[in-house]
Motif scaffolding. Structure first.
Motif, PDB file in Angstrom:
ATOM      1  N   ARG A 151       0.872  -1.198   0.000  1.00  0.00           N
ATOM      2  CA  ARG A 151       0.000   0.000   0.000  1.00  0.00           C
ATOM      3  C   ARG A 151       0.899   1.236   0.000  1.00  0.00           C
ATOM      4  N   GLY A 152       0.519   2.235  -0.822  1.00  0.00           N
ATOM      5  CA  GLY A 152       1.310   3.474  -0.853  1.00  0.00           C
ATOM      6  C   GLY A 152       2.365   3.453  -1.938  1.00  0.00           C
ATOM      7  N   TYR A 153       2.502   2.285  -2.588  1.00  0.00           N
ATOM      8  CA  TYR A 153       3.473   2.226  -3.685  1.00  0.00           C
ATOM      9  C   TYR A 153       2.813   2.827  -4.927  1.00  0.00           C
ATOM     10  N   PRO A 154       3.424   3.876  -5.503  1.00  0.00           N
ATOM     11  CA  PRO A 154       2.769   4.561  -6.628  1.00  0.00           C
ATOM     12  C   PRO A 154       2.484   3.610  -7.781  1.00  0.00           C
ATOM     13  N   PHE A 155       1.260   3.618  -8.282  1.00  0.00           N
ATOM     14  CA  PHE A 155       0.920   2.738  -9.394  1.00  0.00           C
ATOM     15  C   PHE A 155       1.685   3.129 -10.657  1.00  0.00           C
ATOM     16  N   SER A 156       2.038   4.409 -10.729  1.00  0.00           N
ATOM     17  CA  SER A 156       2.774   4.867 -11.924  1.00  0.00           C
ATOM     18  C   SER A 156       4.173   4.261 -11.990  1.00  0.00           C
ATOM     19  N   LEU A 157       4.627   3.678 -10.879  1.00  0.00           N
ATOM     20  CA  LEU A 157       5.994   3.117 -10.861  1.00  0.00           C
ATOM     21  C   LEU A 157       5.992   1.591 -10.829  1.00  0.00           C
ATOM     22  N   ARG A 158       4.804   0.998 -10.874  1.00  0.00           N
ATOM     23  CA  ARG A 158       4.761  -0.454 -10.642  1.00  0.00           C
ATOM     24  C   ARG A 158       5.215  -1.283 -11.850  1.00  0.00           C
ATOM     25  N   GLU A 159       5.363  -0.646 -12.993  1.00  0.00           N
ATOM     26  CA  GLU A 159       5.852  -1.407 -14.152  1.00  0.00           C
ATOM     27  C   GLU A 159       7.337  -1.741 -13.969  1.00  0.00           C
ATOM     28  N   GLY A 160       8.025  -0.883 -13.163  1.00  0.00           N
ATOM     29  CA  GLY A 160       9.453  -1.124 -12.936  1.00  0.00           C
ATOM     30  C   GLY A 160      10.278  -0.798 -14.173  1.00  0.00           C
ATOM     31  N   VAL A 161      11.561  -1.119 -14.090  1.00  0.00           N
ATOM     32  CA  VAL A 161      12.486  -0.870 -15.209  1.00  0.00           C
ATOM     33  C   VAL A 161      13.238  -2.169 -15.529  1.00  0.00           C
ATOM     34  N   PRO A 162      13.845  -2.254 -16.707  1.00  0.00           N
ATOM     35  CA  PRO A 162      14.598  -3.484 -17.044  1.00  0.00           C
ATOM     36  C   PRO A 162      15.738  -3.709 -16.055  1.00  0.00           C
ATOM     37  N   THR A 163      15.944  -4.975 -15.715  1.00  0.00           N
ATOM     38  CA  THR A 163      17.028  -5.340 -14.783  1.00  0.00           C
ATOM     39  C   THR A 163      18.308  -5.611 -15.557  1.00  0.00           C
ATOM     40  N   ALA A 164      19.370  -4.916 -15.176  1.00  0.00           N
ATOM     41  CA  ALA A 164      20.660  -5.087 -15.869  1.00  0.00           C
ATOM     42  C   ALA A 164      21.575  -6.041 -15.106  1.00  0.00           C
ATOM     43  N   VAL A 165      21.503  -6.035 -13.776  1.00  0.00           N
ATOM     44  CA  VAL A 165      22.457  -6.813 -12.973  1.00  0.00           C
ATOM     45  C   VAL A 165      21.738  -7.593 -11.869  1.00  0.00           C
ATOM     46  N   SER A 166      22.192  -8.819 -11.664  1.00  0.00           N
ATOM     47  CA  SER A 166      21.709  -9.659 -10.548  1.00  0.00           C
ATOM     48  C   SER A 166      22.927 -10.074  -9.731  1.00  0.00           C
ATOM     49  N   HIS A 167      22.980  -9.578  -8.491  1.00  0.00           N
ATOM     50  CA  HIS A 167      24.165  -9.781  -7.637  1.00  0.00           C
ATOM     51  C   HIS A 167      23.832 -10.801  -6.570  1.00  0.00           C
ATOM     52  N   GLY A 168      24.453 -11.968  -6.664  1.00  0.00           N
ATOM     53  CA  GLY A 168      24.162 -13.027  -5.689  1.00  0.00           C
ATOM     54  C   GLY A 168      25.102 -12.981  -4.492  1.00  0.00           C
ATOM     55  N   LEU A 169      24.761 -13.764  -3.465  1.00  0.00           N
ATOM     56  CA  LEU A 169      25.514 -13.744  -2.208  1.00  0.00           C
ATOM     57  C   LEU A 169      26.176 -15.088  -1.939  1.00  0.00           C
ATOM     58  N   TRP A 170      26.745 -15.225  -0.698  1.00  0.00           N
ATOM     59  CA  TRP A 170      27.623 -16.355  -0.452  1.00  0.00           C
ATOM     60  C   TRP A 170      27.426 -16.886   0.959  1.00  0.00           C
ATOM     61  N   LEU A 171      27.227 -18.197   1.077  1.00  0.00           N
ATOM     62  CA  LEU A 171      27.273 -18.830   2.389  1.00  0.00           C
ATOM     63  C   LEU A 171      28.687 -19.330   2.631  1.00  0.00           C
ATOM     64  N   CYS A 250      23.792   2.611 -14.772  1.00  0.00           N
ATOM     65  CA  CYS A 250      22.421   2.081 -14.664  1.00  0.00           C
ATOM     66  C   CYS A 250      21.481   3.165 -14.146  1.00  0.00           C
ATOM     67  N   ASP A 251      21.912   3.899 -13.148  1.00  0.00           N
ATOM     68  CA  ASP A 251      21.079   4.991 -12.610  1.00  0.00           C
ATOM     69  C   ASP A 251      20.784   6.027 -13.690  1.00  0.00           C
ATOM     70  N   HIS A 252      21.812   6.345 -14.493  1.00  0.00           N
ATOM     71  CA  HIS A 252      21.645   7.358 -15.552  1.00  0.00           C
ATOM     72  C   HIS A 252      20.706   6.867 -16.649  1.00  0.00           C
ATOM     73  N   LEU A 253      20.806   5.592 -16.995  1.00  0.00           N
ATOM     74  CA  LEU A 253      20.020   5.043 -18.115  1.00  0.00           C
ATOM     75  C   LEU A 253      18.689   4.449 -17.660  1.00  0.00           C
ATOM     76  N   GLY A 254      18.428   4.498 -16.340  1.00  0.00           N
ATOM     77  CA  GLY A 254      17.148   3.980 -15.844  1.00  0.00           C
ATOM     78  C   GLY A 254      17.071   2.454 -15.871  1.00  0.00           C
ATOM     79  N   LEU A 255      18.182   1.819 -15.522  1.00  0.00           N
ATOM     80  CA  LEU A 255      18.234   0.343 -15.461  1.00  0.00           C
ATOM     81  C   LEU A 255      18.359  -0.096 -14.002  1.00  0.00           C
ATOM     82  N   GLY A 256      17.986  -1.346 -13.739  1.00  0.00           N
ATOM     83  CA  GLY A 256      17.948  -1.817 -12.350  1.00  0.00           C
ATOM     84  C   GLY A 256      19.075  -2.777 -11.997  1.00  0.00           C
ATOM     85  N   VAL A 257      19.436  -2.732 -10.715  1.00  0.00           N
ATOM     86  CA  VAL A 257      20.454  -3.633 -10.150  1.00  0.00           C
ATOM     87  C   VAL A 257      19.850  -4.300  -8.919  1.00  0.00           C
ATOM     88  N   LYS A 258      19.880  -5.622  -8.906  1.00  0.00           N
ATOM     89  CA  LYS A 258      19.297  -6.356  -7.777  1.00  0.00           C
ATOM     90  C   LYS A 258      20.378  -7.088  -6.986  1.00  0.00           C
TER      91      LYS A 258
END
Ligand SMILES: O=c1ccn([C@@H]2O[C@H](COP(=O)(O)OP(=O)(O)O[C@H]3O[C@@H](CO)[C@H](O)[C@H]3O)[C@@H](O)[C@H]2O)c(=O)[nH]1
Ligand SMILES: [Mn+2]
Length: 357
Positions: A151-171, A250-258
């Motif tokens: 709730r409160g998340y703007p609907f105009s932003l819910r489409e999101g942007v293309p994801t450029a990077v997926s950063h995984g973690l380590w056990l 990515c920030d400049h081009l509107g791409l996402g990093v997860k």
């Protein structure tokens, strides 16, 4: 009875797995069920005369230093030697839309339920789902099953942007710097956090290269791992440099990093004393590098990754040469990298007007 058909793995012919190595590749045995149907690009670092054995049944191409020099000629000067940074040569020669890169001391991790983690599959899910860098979703990844925008998340932003990077973690062995490794030699990461998050726009992060995937068409030219290792004053900041450059672009081009899932099991604690020698300059240089990257502004007409990267190299030369002459060399290498990228990856326009750069 109908034979069980093994489903074709996602992005089977659109993704390369890039592995830098100075060791052997026995670790692939554990990944075989998840990797065998994908093409591997192995970048052999160190002595090219050494033979690296690749386990049977994998489809791969292997490049050593002689190959890098032959393929790039003088431009090979931008590819590091005796540092995991050499892996970015694999990104250069790949012809696929996506890349997953993993270290040869990273193994299949296990979820708390005991299920083996197909890290590659999770990275692909992360890359194929949009990111939300402009507004933080407190229930984490809204595109995952069982979650959504709150709730409160703007609907105009819910489409999101293309994801450029997926950063995984380590056990097990976390990606600690040498000082932390020295004071906490026995610390092991046992905490499995079941979350994937978009790193908000305007926020930098320490990108680790050992369990990383990216959309090569969206952000590949920014994934240069810098000048590290042999003949350089710094090592083990290859992925950090690439991560800072990538994030501002990515920030400049509107791409996402997860970041977040998937986890791998990192088995090898490299020697903290050796690591300290390699990375100590980075530990104090980064106190000036981070404010530099935080202040980077890229002009509106930088509308491709290459243009952004060349502009970034100019700002590195202008603003970081005062930190150390190394950054003048690095700025030059950044330009050489883009020249090499464009030479090996001509755009359709280049091909149609026959200009082979
Ligand atoms: O000179 C070298 C050293 C290593 N490699 C290959 O690169 C990866 C990482 O090596 P290693 O596991 O020894 O390094 P770590 O200390 O665990 O992690 C560092 O590596 C980077 C992350 O990938 C980052 O700098 C640190 O987190 C292995 O595959 C080695 O075989 C190499 O090619 N050349
Ligand atoms: Mn390692």
């Amino acid at each position: 009875m109908a034979e069980a058909v093994t489903p074709t793995p996602l992005l089977k012919d659109e993704l390369d797995i890039v592995i830098p190595t100075i060791r052997n590749l026995d670790f692939l045995e554990m990944w075989r069920p998840f990797f065998q149907q994908y093409h591997l690009i192995i970048v052999q670092d160190g002595d090219p005369a050494k033979t690296i054995k690749v386990p049977e049944g994998f489809d791969y191409e292997l490049y050593n230093r002689n190959d890098i020099n032959r393929i790039l000629g003088p431009k090979a000067s931008c590819i590091s030697f005796k540092d995991s940074a050499c892996r970015c040569f694999g990104y250069l020669v790949s012809k696929k839309k996506y890349v997953f890169t993993i270290d040869d001391d990273c193994f299949v991790a296990t979820e708390p339920s005991g299920k083996k983690i197909n890290a590659l599959e999770q990275h692909i899910k992360n890359l194929l789902c949009p990111s939300t860098p402009f507004f933080f979703n407190t229930l984490y990844d809204p595109y995952r099953g069982g979650a959504d925008f709150v709730r409160g998340y703007p609907f105009s932003l819910r489409e999101g942007v293309p994801t450029a990077v997926s950063h995984g973690l380590w056990l097990n062995i976390p990606d600690y710097d040498a000082p932390t490794q020295l004071v906490k030699p026995l610390e092991r990461n046992t905490r499995y956090v079941d979350a994937v998050m978009t790193i908000p726009k305007g926020t930098l992060f320490p990108m680790c290269g050992m369990n990383l995937a990216f959309n090569r068409e969206l952000i590949g030219p920014a994934m240069y791992f810098g000048l590290m290792g042999d003949g350089q004053p710094i090592g083990r900041y290859d992925d950090m440099w690439a991560g800072w450059c990538t994030k501002v672009i990515c920030d400049h081009l509107g791409l996402g990093v997860k970041t977040g899932l998937p986890y791998i099991y990192h088995s090898k604690a490299s020697n903290p004393f050796v690591n300290l020698k390699k990375e100590y300059k980075g530990i104090y240089w980064q106190e000036e590098l981070i404010p530099f990257f935080q202040s980077v502004a890229l002009p509106k007409d930088c509308n491709t990754v290459q243009k952004c990267y060349i502009e970034l190299s100019k700002q590195v030369r202008a603003k970081l040469s005062k930190v150390d002459d190394y950054f003048v060399k690095l700025a030059d290498a950044m330009v050489t990298w883009i020249e090499a990228w464009d030479e090996l990856n001509p755009s359709p326009a280049d091909l149609s007007n026959g200009s082979s750069k």
